[in-house]
Design a protein around this motif. Structure first.
Motif, PDB file in Angstrom:
ATOM      1  N   TYR A   1      46.617 -44.184  18.508  1.00  0.00           N
ATOM      2  CA  TYR A   1      46.364 -43.882  17.090  1.00  0.00           C
ATOM      3  C   TYR A   1      47.196 -44.776  16.184  1.00  0.00           C
ATOM      4  O   TYR A   1      48.239 -45.281  16.587  1.00  0.00           O
ATOM      5  CB  TYR A   1      46.577 -42.397  16.773  1.00  0.00           C
ATOM      6  CG  TYR A   1      48.004 -41.881  16.827  1.00  0.00           C
ATOM      7  CD1 TYR A   1      48.856 -41.990  15.710  1.00  0.00           C
ATOM      8  CD2 TYR A   1      48.484 -41.236  17.973  1.00  0.00           C
ATOM      9  CE1 TYR A   1      50.141 -41.470  15.763  1.00  0.00           C
ATOM     10  CE2 TYR A   1      49.754 -40.705  18.024  1.00  0.00           C
ATOM     11  CZ  TYR A   1      50.590 -40.830  16.906  1.00  0.00           C
ATOM     12  OH  TYR A   1      51.863 -40.327  16.948  1.00  0.00           O
TER      13      TYR A   1
ATOM     14  N   TYR B   1      37.128 -39.650  14.189  1.00  0.00           N
ATOM     15  CA  TYR B   1      38.480 -40.122  13.893  1.00  0.00           C
ATOM     16  C   TYR B   1      38.503 -41.613  13.584  1.00  0.00           C
ATOM     17  O   TYR B   1      39.433 -42.327  13.982  1.00  0.00           O
ATOM     18  CB  TYR B   1      39.424 -39.794  15.052  1.00  0.00           C
ATOM     19  CG  TYR B   1      39.683 -38.307  15.173  1.00  0.00           C
ATOM     20  CD1 TYR B   1      40.665 -37.697  14.404  1.00  0.00           C
ATOM     21  CD2 TYR B   1      38.914 -37.533  16.039  1.00  0.00           C
ATOM     22  CE1 TYR B   1      40.885 -36.329  14.515  1.00  0.00           C
ATOM     23  CE2 TYR B   1      39.123 -36.167  16.142  1.00  0.00           C
ATOM     24  CZ  TYR B   1      40.104 -35.560  15.368  1.00  0.00           C
ATOM     25  OH  TYR B   1      40.320 -34.207  15.452  1.00  0.00           O
TER      26      TYR B   1
ATOM     27  N   VAL C   1      44.904 -33.814  16.530  1.00  0.00           N
ATOM     28  CA  VAL C   1      43.676 -34.434  17.012  1.00  0.00           C
ATOM     29  C   VAL C   1      43.146 -33.556  18.137  1.00  0.00           C
ATOM     30  O   VAL C   1      43.859 -33.286  19.113  1.00  0.00           O
ATOM     31  CB  VAL C   1      43.930 -35.870  17.509  1.00  0.00           C
ATOM     32  CG1 VAL C   1      42.629 -36.495  17.994  1.00  0.00           C
ATOM     33  CG2 VAL C   1      44.563 -36.693  16.409  1.00  0.00           C
TER      34      VAL C   1
ATOM     35  N   LEU D   1      39.624 -41.597   9.110  1.00  0.00           N
ATOM     36  CA  LEU D   1      39.576 -40.209   8.672  1.00  0.00           C
ATOM     37  C   LEU D   1      40.620 -39.969   7.581  1.00  0.00           C
ATOM     38  O   LEU D   1      41.816 -40.195   7.781  1.00  0.00           O
ATOM     39  CB  LEU D   1      39.840 -39.278   9.861  1.00  0.00           C
ATOM     40  CG  LEU D   1      39.964 -37.788   9.527  1.00  0.00           C
ATOM     41  CD1 LEU D   1      38.652 -37.254   8.971  1.00  0.00           C
ATOM     42  CD2 LEU D   1      40.400 -36.992  10.755  1.00  0.00           C
TER      43      LEU D   1
END
Length: 568
Positions: A544, A520, A533, A523
């Motif tokens: 994130y 990640y 996720v 990505l």
């Protein structure tokens, strides 16, 4: 028709083409051809010259060059505007890999390369020589239909090796060559860029030239020992006796030549046909009736000349395709006599110079008695670019450029002599066509022959580039709260950014993103506004962020969202 005026000092044997030996393996075919010739002869109406019964494309006058062995012609050759046309060739064992199978891929590629380089005129050939015979064909022949001839030419890679050589008149070998010619023509005759085909060479051991192996003497091979198949030391050779023991006769070879000329004319109705000529050094091979006293150097060449062009003195009619056939001699050096020398001097049949006389006698202007004005060709014996290190083209004795043999002097002398024969074409080696120092010499020769130099290619206009607009930077998306949180996953969400082509997602266990959850980091999730996720740890805090991108670039990072997976 040939000139009905007799040549001075010429005393040919009458009706030599009408002999049909009963033991010939081709006697039945010969009789059929002879009958057809006689029928066509009696059908000629008074005043009609059947030699000009077929239409013919013009053979562009000037200097031609071999195209070499690469698919793409060197730019130095393409830039030599004095070269009016280029010769393209491939070997028999390449294009005919199995019985009845023909692969034109390599030759097609070379033809395409010549056109791409700007050449509008092409001469094409398949080298159907003894040394290029397909192995499958040699394997079909019994041992007594092949002879092992030592390669005596030091410049060859096969020097002092035996070349397994089929008998030219063997029916299987001969038919394979006729089939090749037919397939060759079927593939290329309708290409208007191909103005000539070298498809009638019949006495060719190493190349598309006339080169029957008839050496008698000692060959100084490399010192012993040598790895097989190269032989070593002094090797005594009598190739003439090898041929005679195998059944050679001049009439057999003549019949092979006649049928190959017929086949070439039929296969290439839209092209001129090149017919290399030369001599036989031993009268035992050249005698038309078995008596060596009646043989001479030029016998076979004169007999095939008479078959193609006719000879009124002997009652031999010309072939309907005679006006498309170009005899050529491929041994020009700087020491040849100029063409007009042979207008007043006829060498004896026994002399090598008689072949030069034949070329001049056909090609010279009509007002001095040319049989087929312009309709003949010449080729240099070798390249000049390596002079003085290797300089066969200088000619040895009486070399006008001695002792230094400067290559410019040598090529200029050889081309200057060649232009005096009034032939439509003179061929040079590929290497000489690429030497920029030779450009002016070659251009001058083409102009002297009445040829038209090629024009430089018209440059393709460079379009004015359309200014690329400066892309407007994308705004950063806004990350929103995670949803669907579980023990090991969550769904990251964000807002749409206008003009975005997609989004890139980072997930980390720390707000500063000094490390990333495996898989990640940056990505590419595509043009969506959420991404699940997975593979996470329970009861763990994650962070994130996202960025938008398109062809103009990538936006700045979004805000950071904190999310904690469930405990249980």
């Amino acid at each position: 028709m040939k000139n009905t005026v007799k040549k001075h000092n010429v005393h040919p044997r009458k009706n030599r083409d009408l002999i049909i030996p009963g033991d010939s393996v081709l006697s039945g075919q010969r009789a059929l051809i002879l009958a057809a010739v006689l029928v066509s002869w009696w059908a000629i109406a008074p005043g009609i010259n059947v030699a000009y019964a077929q239409s013919v494309p013009a053979y562009p006058k000037g200097v031609w060059a071999a195209g070499g062995v690469d698919d793409d012609l060197p730019p130095e050759l393409a830039n030599n505007l004095g070269i009016v046309g280029v010769g393209i060739s491939e070997d028999w064992n390449v294009v005919n890999p199995a019985p009845g199978v023909y692969d034109w891929t390599q030759l097609d590629s070379r033809v395409a390369g010549a056109k791409a380089a700007g050449f509008q005129y092409i001469s094409i050939a398949v080298t159907d020589s003894s040394s290029k015979t397909p192995q499958w064909l040699l394997d079909l022949l019994p041992p007594d239909q092949k002879i092992a001839l030592l390669d005596i030419t030091e410049e060859h890679n096969s020097f002092c090796q035996n070349i397994n050589t089929a008998l030219y008149w063997n029916p299987v070998f001969h038919q394979a060559r006729l089939d090749l010619i037919a397939a060759f023509g079927a593939h290329y005759t309708n290409d208007p860029a191909i103005v000539a085909a070298n498809a009638a060479a019949f006495a060719n051991h190493n190349s598309n030239d006339w080169n029957i192996q008839d050496f008698v003497g000692t060959v100084d091979c490399p010192s012993c020992p040598q790895p097989p198949p190269t032989r070593c030391g002094d090797i005594v050779v009598d190739q003439v006796q090898q041929w005679l023991d195998a059944g050679w006769t001049e009439q057999l070879m003549l019949q092979v030549g006649k049928e190959m000329c017929d086949a070439a004319a039929a296969a290439f109705p839209n092209q001129n046909i090149k017919l290399p000529i030369g001599g036989l050094t031993d009268n035992r091979m050249s005698t038309p009736d078995g008596d060596p006293a009646h043989g001479n150097y030029s016998q076979l060449a004169r007999d095939i000349e008479n078959y193609v062009y006719g000879n009124a003195d002997l009652g031999i009619p010309p072939q309907p395709y005679a006006n498309r056939f170009y005899m050529q001699r491929n041994t020009v050096t700087a020491t040849w006599k100029e063409g007009p020398y042979y207008d007043t001097y006829t060498p004896p049949f026994t002399a090598e110079s008689y072949i030069r006389y034949m070329i001049r006698n056909h090609a010279k202007p009509a007002d001095v008695g040319g049989l087929t004005p312009g309709q003949a060709g010449l080729q240099m014996v070798d390249a000049a670019y390596e002079c003085p290190t290797s300089c066969r083209i200088a000619g040895g004795l009486d070399d006008p450029c001695a002792p230094n043999d400067d290559r410019i002097c040598v090529l200029q002398a050889a081309l200057g002599i060649a232009t005096t024969y009034n032939t439509d074409f003179v061929e040079i080696f590929a290497q000489d066509g690429q030497v920029t120092d030779f450009y002016d010499i070659i251009l001058a020769a083409t102009l002297a022959m009445g040829g038209t130099p090629r024009l430089p290619p018209t440059p393709t206009p460079t379009p004015t580039p359309t200014p690329t607009p400066t892309p407007t930077p994308l705004p950063a998306p806004t990350a929103t709260s995670a949803t669907d949180v579980t023990l090991s996953s969550f769904t990251a969400n964000w807002t749409v950014v206008g003009g975005a082509a997609g989004y890139r997602l980072d997930v980390s266990t720390n707000r500063s993103f000094t490390s990333y959850v495996s898989g990640y980091q940056d990505l590419d999730v595509g043009n969506v506004t959420s991404r699940t996720v997975i593979g996470l740890s329970a009861n763990t805090t994650y962070y994130y962020r996202v960025r938008a991108y398109n062809t103009g670039g990538t936006s700045a990072n979004s805000n950071v969202i904190r999310v904690k997976t469930r405990r249980h």
